[in-house]
Scaffold this active site. Sequence first.
Site, PDB file in Angstrom:
ATOM      1  N   TRP A 112     -75.764   6.665   5.900  1.00 38.49           N
ATOM      2  CA  TRP A 112     -74.967   7.153   7.032  1.00 38.49           C
ATOM      3  C   TRP A 112     -73.582   6.533   7.026  1.00 38.49           C
ATOM      4  CZ3 TRP A 112     -74.633  10.623  10.823  1.00 38.49           C
ATOM      5  CH2 TRP A 112     -73.919  10.331  11.981  1.00 38.49           C
ATOM      6  N   CYS A 159     -85.427  23.565   1.579  1.00 35.67           N
ATOM      7  CA  CYS A 159     -86.074  23.304   0.293  1.00 35.67           C
ATOM      8  C   CYS A 159     -87.335  24.130   0.131  1.00 35.67           C
ATOM      9  CB  CYS A 159     -86.411  21.822   0.153  1.00 35.67           C
ATOM     10  SG  CYS A 159     -87.653  21.245   1.330  1.00 35.67           S
ATOM     11  N   TYR A 203     -72.831  10.311   4.686  1.00 42.72           N
ATOM     12  CA  TYR A 203     -73.912  11.290   4.533  1.00 42.72           C
ATOM     13  C   TYR A 203     -74.472  11.649   5.908  1.00 42.72           C
ATOM     14  CZ  TYR A 203     -74.142  10.473  -0.522  1.00 42.72           C
ATOM     15  OH  TYR A 203     -73.855  10.395  -1.860  1.00 42.72           O
TER      16      TYR A 203
END
Length: 257
Positions: free
Chosen positions: A217, A251, A221
Amino acid sequence: MDSSLKSKPLEAWSAVDMRALLDAPEVEQAAALIKLNQALQLLNAQERIEWAFKYLPGNHVLSSSFGIQAAVMLSLVTTVEAKTPIVLTDTGYLFAETYRFIDELVERLSLDLKIYRSEQTAAWQEARYGQLWQQGLEGLALYNRINKVEPMQRALAEQQVGTWFAGLRHVQASSRERLPILAIHGRRYKMLPIVEWTNKTVHEYLTSNDLPYHPLWEQGYVSVGDTHSSQPLSLGMSEEDTRFNGLKRECGLHDEI
């Protein structure tokens, strides 16, 4: 299922009713879920989880990628039921920071971690297929089926899951904007207790409970998965652009199971 059930208030539903709903025709399930979600919207996240443990069929598990804000759901669920199994699908390509974050949270929250992996190692996959994540959407789809979808399907079967908790939220991607709190997937329930939480709500929960963000973080990100498919947020990007080179957000773990 008794047709009158779909109009019941939340407190009138019993565990027997919730099991019976799984056997009802899809049209009756849909009508009942509308009413249930309307009632669940009036509860906070912890109350939703408490209700799920009381009324939704077991076994109950929480899936976690141990991403940026993973500590929120891990804390919420294990506060209600400490020994809830936590399912991680380990691709073998996670960041070193992620593996250390997993170790930290497992120890800190005394997590009952269940790790599932592809039956093909990362090295064997590359020998067979090359680097699938570099082969467009078709390659990504195969990579995700091998490393995420199949291991999660195996986890749900082996753990005999009746209720699956996950931490998906509307603001994370356009593909998640309309997700309900409660849904039926096949023969199990899926509950998203913090689905409407904003990033501000997440931050407030982590701060007030002295819980950490993922260490990446601090490097920009906002979403973290595999090393080859995650990048920091930069000017002009949305959160979903930071995954899979912007080709896709999901995903398959949450949209195929």
